[in-house]
Structures are given as structure tokens and as C-alpha cells.
Design an enzyme around this catalytic site. Structure first.
Site, PDB file in Angstrom:
ATOM      1  CB  SER A  45      -0.925   0.004   1.221  1.00  0.00           C
ATOM      2  OG  SER A  45      -1.846  -1.060   1.164  1.00  0.00           O
ATOM      3  NE  ARG A  81     -11.688  -5.364  -7.263  1.00  0.00           N
ATOM      4  CZ  ARG A  81     -10.442  -5.571  -6.818  1.00  0.00           C
ATOM      5  NH1 ARG A  81      -9.710  -6.542  -7.316  1.00  0.00           N
ATOM      6  NH2 ARG A  81      -9.927  -4.789  -5.898  1.00  0.00           N
ATOM      7  CG  ASP A 104      -6.073  -6.380   2.116  1.00  0.00           C
ATOM      8  OD1 ASP A 104      -7.020  -6.717   1.379  1.00  0.00           O
ATOM      9  OD2 ASP A 104      -5.258  -5.502   1.802  1.00  0.00           O
ATOM     10  NE  ARG A 154      -8.948 -11.747  -0.694  1.00  0.00           N
ATOM     11  CZ  ARG A 154      -8.189 -10.688  -0.935  1.00  0.00           C
ATOM     12  NH1 ARG A 154      -8.165  -9.701  -0.062  1.00  0.00           N
ATOM     13  NH2 ARG A 154      -7.473 -10.607  -2.030  1.00  0.00           N
TER      14      ARG A 154
END
Length: 410
Positions: free
Chosen positions: A21, A118, A289, A320
Site C-alpha cells: 500500500s 471490478r 485484507d 474472498r
């Protein structure tokens, strides 16, 4: 590539890879700056390579020597049309769309995996009413053209913080002042904090308001030298391995980091005591995450653990929530997908099995952590997905004593 893993205790010292990031953001800022910046300690991955490629297409010049990168910035100057391959990097895509529009560059965006699905609807709506045209048909490639104009941009905060970050990069380049107005609660706020802190270091400011952020136009990015700090998202896998019985000493982490995934330390501290693993209720709106590896931790706890406010994980590299549940259930777990998260019930019957990575790097690494504690062989199919963010993961895993062997290269 399929990998077979046998149970083991991981021991030793590990320099945690640089934050992906932070690296994305520093690379973009350096590429937009006047002058030459030097970035050190960068961990190269497919996502980082995608951002370097994107900023190269926009006119910046990069010299990469291992983890050291020299960047000759563009100063935010207008450039010719170009093609950008985002690979599977959602960060690259959403960060760069408004940047390309701000510098008046007609850009064709390509991607693969689940990236073409996405959503970018927010940009189509908000940039589209401010001078930007999209030739977009719900997939990739698509083209963005025109020049972005300063204005008030109304952005949903609960879809992805990447939209806000992309605008924060772009709006300082415009002639006039702009404002980002959040129309719903901002989830993944720590990622926006990383952006604002990175902008500040490169000489650009964004003022927080009651409604969102105000950004003055006509700002200039300033070149600088900096070392990229370690990644708490990657450290989290080894933190959980430690909670499951391993003994890995982690280095290269900034104790004062604004990375949201530093939360893993607090969660483990609250639920693990005297060698026992408890259970948790985790609001993952700011730490999406962490969900796969948090689910692994919960599977070995002493009670039901609950992950919630994680609906956005359905549109990551995999769905996920579904892939995390499938991974643990294939190994004897008892995980149920809810509308916005997971319920993890310990079974005391975790066993070997075969896990489908679903092409998702975090599923691969979470499964490898679970395998340290499981009695039996764990086979991870499509384990090369780890290269997206942590190419050296299995090298480091084996260096620490992990028993991982490639059994198929198909």
C-alpha cells in the site's frame, strides 16, 4: 503451480516485505513530482510492477535495481495517449484513472483475472460530469479521455477507499480547488490515512472537512528520498502463525505506522493468553485484507468467532468470503458465509486436504499458515497466486522451517 505442505513450526527472524500500500502511493507521488526521487526497500510484486508500468506510460522514468527505485517525475505535465496494463491490480486501476484524466491523457486500460469485473461506476459518474469521457462496456479494455475539471465529487465511502485515494492523487494537479464529499461512512479509512500521509511527505496537502476532504488546486508534488516501511498485511500471516505455535521474530515494521492492518497485533493480544487461543468478533470494514488469516486464527480458537462488515470482499481477486470459507472447510473447518462476513466455529478436527486458491494470493498464504498446525498434508492448487503481492513468500516460509514442496507446475 501446486504446493504440498506438511505441518511444521516456523522459527527464526524475518524482515517483513515492504508495504504494498505504501509503495503504490510513493511510486505514484514520485512519478508526479518535479525532479528525481529515490525509493528504497521496495518489495517488487506483480501489483507494484503494474503501477510502475502505469506511471511509465504516463511519462515518468524508472530505474529499478532490486528494491531500490529511482524515479524521474513528470511534474504532472500533460502527456500523449497511452495504454496501461493493470494486470490484476485494483489499486493500480482505481488510483490511475483520475490521474490520467487530470493530466489530460487519453488512456486505454487493460487488466486480467477478476479485475475487468471490478466496478468503476463511481468514476464514470463523477468524472463523467467533469470533463472526462469513458468508452466502457462493463469490462476491459476501456478508454478514458478528456481533461478532468475541478468540482465537488460525491463519493460513496462504503464501496472502496481506492476511489477516494485516486481523487486525492489527481485533484491537486487541477487549476481550481475541489472537494470530496462522502455520501456514506468511509470504510477502510486507514488506507486513506496512508494516502494523505504520503501526499504530505511529497509536498501536497488535503484538508479533512466534516463532509470529506478539501483539496486546493495548483499544487506541485516535490521529489524526495524515502524508505518504504514493512507491510502489516504480510506480517499478519506470520503473527497468526506465531499465535498457532510458531516463533517468528518480525523486523522492518514501523510501530507508529498508520497501516490499518497493524490491528492484527491488538486482535491477537486480546484473544490469545497463556498459550490459549480464544475467540473474537471483528469489524473488518477497515481491515478487509486480514479476513482470510483471521479466519484461520478463529478456526483454532475455543469458541465461535465472527467477522462482519466485510461484504466488499466479494469483489476482490476472488469472492474472498466464499474462498476463505471453502479453504477452511476443505481442511475440516466449520465456516459459514453470512451476508457481510463469516462465522468460524472451531471443530478440533482440522485435517489435511486440498485447497483451491481461486487465484487469490491471500487465500494461498492463509492456507499455508493453517497448514503449520494441521495434522496431515495440505495441497494448495494455484499457489503461484502468492506472487501477486509476496513473490518470496514460500522462500521465506521454507527459510523459517516450513515444509513446502512444489508437486506440479501446471
Amino acid at each position: 503451480m501446486d504446493i504440498s505442505i506438511r505441518p511444521s513450526v516456523l522459527r527464526g527472524k524475518l524482515d517483513v516485505p515492504a508495504s504494498k500500500s505504501c509503495a503504490h502511493r510513493s511510486i505514484i507521488c514520485a512519478a508526479l513530482a518535479d525532479g528525481v526521487s529515490h525509493l528504497s526497500g521496495v518489495t517488487m510484486s506483480k501489483d507494484i510492477e503494474a503501477t510502475i508500468g502505469a506511471m511509465t506510460a504516463l511519462g515518468a522514468e524508472f530505474t529499478v535495481n532490486g528494491g531500490d527505485i529511482t524515479v524521474k517525475g513528470t511534474g504532472g505535465k500533460t502527456a500523449d495517449s497511452c495504454v496501461i496494463d493493470c494486470n490484476e491490480s485494483g489499486s493500480t486501476l482505481r488510483f490511475i484513472i483520475p490521474v490520467a484524466a487530470a493530466i489530460g491523457k487519453s488512456t486505454e486500460f487493460h487488466g486480467r483475472g477478476r479485475l475487468p469485473q471490478r466496478p468503476i461506476d463511481i468514476f464514470i459518474r463523477e468524472l463523467g460530469r467533469n470533463g472526462v469521457s469513458f468508452d466502457y462496456h462493463n469490462t476491459m479494455p476501456f478508454t478514458v479521455s478528456g481533461g478532468l475539471r475541478s468540482d465537488i465529487f460525491e463519493i460513496e465511502g462504503d464501496v472502496s477507499s481506492q476511489f477516494i485515494t485516486g481523487l486525492l492523487f489527481a485533484l491537486p494537479l487541477l487549476d481550481g480547488d475541489s472537494e470530496i464529499v462522502l455520501t456514506s461512512h468511509l470504510e477502510s479509512r486507514p488506507y486513506v490515512d496512508i494516502t494523505i500521509e504520503t501526499l504530505r511527505r511529497f509536498g501536497v496537502s488535503a484538508e479533512e472537512t466534516e463532509r470529506g476532504f478539501r483539496i486546493k488546486g495548483g499544487q506541485r508534488y516535490r521529489a524526495r528520498d524515502e524508505k518504504i516501511e514493512g507491510d502489516y498485511s504480510q506480517a499478519a500471516f506470520f503473527c497468526v502463525a506465531n499465535a498457532l505455535g510458531s516463533e517468528v521474530e518480525l523486523h522492518n515494521l514501523n510501530e507508529n505506522s498508520v497501516q490499518g492492518d497493524k490491528k492484527i497485533l491488538e486482535i491477537i493480544s486480546d484473544m490469545c493468553y497463556n498459550g490459549n487461543i480464544g475467540h473474537y468478533r471483528a469489524d473488518c470494514s477497515d481491515i478487509p485484507d486480514l479476513v482470510p488469516v483471521l479466519a484461520v486464527l478463529g478456526a483454532f480458537g475455543n469458541g465461535d468467532s465472527v467477522i462482519y462488515n466485510a461484504k466488499r470482499l466479494k469483489i476482490k481477486e476472488s469472492d474472498r468470503l466464499a474462498s476463505t470459507s471453502a479453504m477452511l472447510n476443505a481442511l475440516g473447518g466449520d465456516v459459514t458465509v453470512t451476508d457481510d462476513g463469516l462465522v468460524i466455529r472451531p471443530t478440533n478436527a482440522m485435517h489435511g486436504g486440498t485447497v483451491d486458491s481461486c487465484g487469490d494470493h491471500r487465500i494461498v498464504m492463509a492456507a499455508a499458515v493453517a497448514a503449520t498446525r494441521i495434522d496431515g498434508e495440505v495441497v494448495i492448487k494455484g499457489a503461484e497466486a502468492a506472487e501477486k503481492s509476496y513473490p518470496a513468500f514460500f522462500d521465506d516460509y521454507k527459510m523459517l522451517g516450513g515444509k513446502a514442496n512444489v508437486i506440479s507446475m501446471e
